[in-house]
Design a protein around this motif. Sequence first.
Motif, PDB file in Angstrom:
ATOM      1  N   ALA A  65      -1.492  -6.601   1.277  1.00  0.00           N
ATOM      2  CA  ALA A  65      -2.182  -5.620   1.721  1.00  0.00           C
ATOM      3  C   ALA A  65      -3.437  -5.783   2.531  1.00  0.00           C
ATOM      4  O   ALA A  65      -4.064  -6.925   2.097  1.00  0.00           O
TER       5      ALA A  65
ATOM      6  N   GLU B 267      -6.281  -1.499   3.722  1.00  0.00           N
ATOM      7  CA  GLU B 267      -5.188  -0.733   2.848  1.00  0.00           C
ATOM      8  C   GLU B 267      -6.050  -0.597   1.578  1.00  0.00           C
ATOM      9  O   GLU B 267      -5.700   0.271   0.840  1.00  0.00           O
TER      10      GLU B 267
ATOM     11  N   SER C  17      -8.749   1.711   1.131  1.00  0.00           N
ATOM     12  CA  SER C  17      -8.169   3.237   0.987  1.00  0.00           C
ATOM     13  C   SER C  17      -7.536   3.458  -0.380  1.00  0.00           C
ATOM     14  O   SER C  17      -7.498   4.678  -0.783  1.00  0.00           O
TER      15      SER C  17
ATOM     16  N   ALA D  41       0.834  -1.156   0.041  1.00  0.00           N
ATOM     17  CA  ALA D  41       0.028  -0.015   0.020  1.00  0.00           C
ATOM     18  C   ALA D  41       0.788   1.261  -0.117  1.00  0.00           C
ATOM     19  O   ALA D  41       0.660   2.180  -0.585  1.00  0.00           O
TER      20      ALA D  41
END
Length: 155
Positions: free
Chosen positions: A126, A130, A133, A106
């Motif tokens: 990840a 993450e 996001s 990430a």
Amino acid sequence: MIVFDLCCAAGDHRFEAWFASSESFSDQQARGLINCPVCGDDDVKKAVMAPRVGTKSNRQGAVQPPIKPVGSPEPSPDLVRKLFADIAAKQAEMLPQSRWVGRDFADAARAMHEGRAAEDLIHGQASPEEAQSLHDDGIAAMPLLVPIVPPEAAN
């Protein structure tokens, strides 16, 4: 485990996926973690499915054929095996051209997106948070379709 037939809004592609429960599907859908494997669209919904109803327990030996949705032929097991093998082969061909970044995926993807690092092909790990996001920030990333063993865990 439960299997759902799913379809995307963008290309109307149909596919199936397994979930721990209906709630798990709803949670992953709400967080944008389910993407169409054909076009990558994350506007994925449950497709109409025909239920599979088992036979009565007192009717041993009676076999009820599975119900298939109209216009949706079921692929043969050989075709499914071939498709998975093709996907695995293509992924194996692509991975050596990509750099393993492990749990820093990430951060590495965000650094490239923001211009703090040179663009590169990377793969790593990840968390779902993450990944969400990255998606929310418009950073292109997608899961590998075939699981891999991290280099440090390989014998």
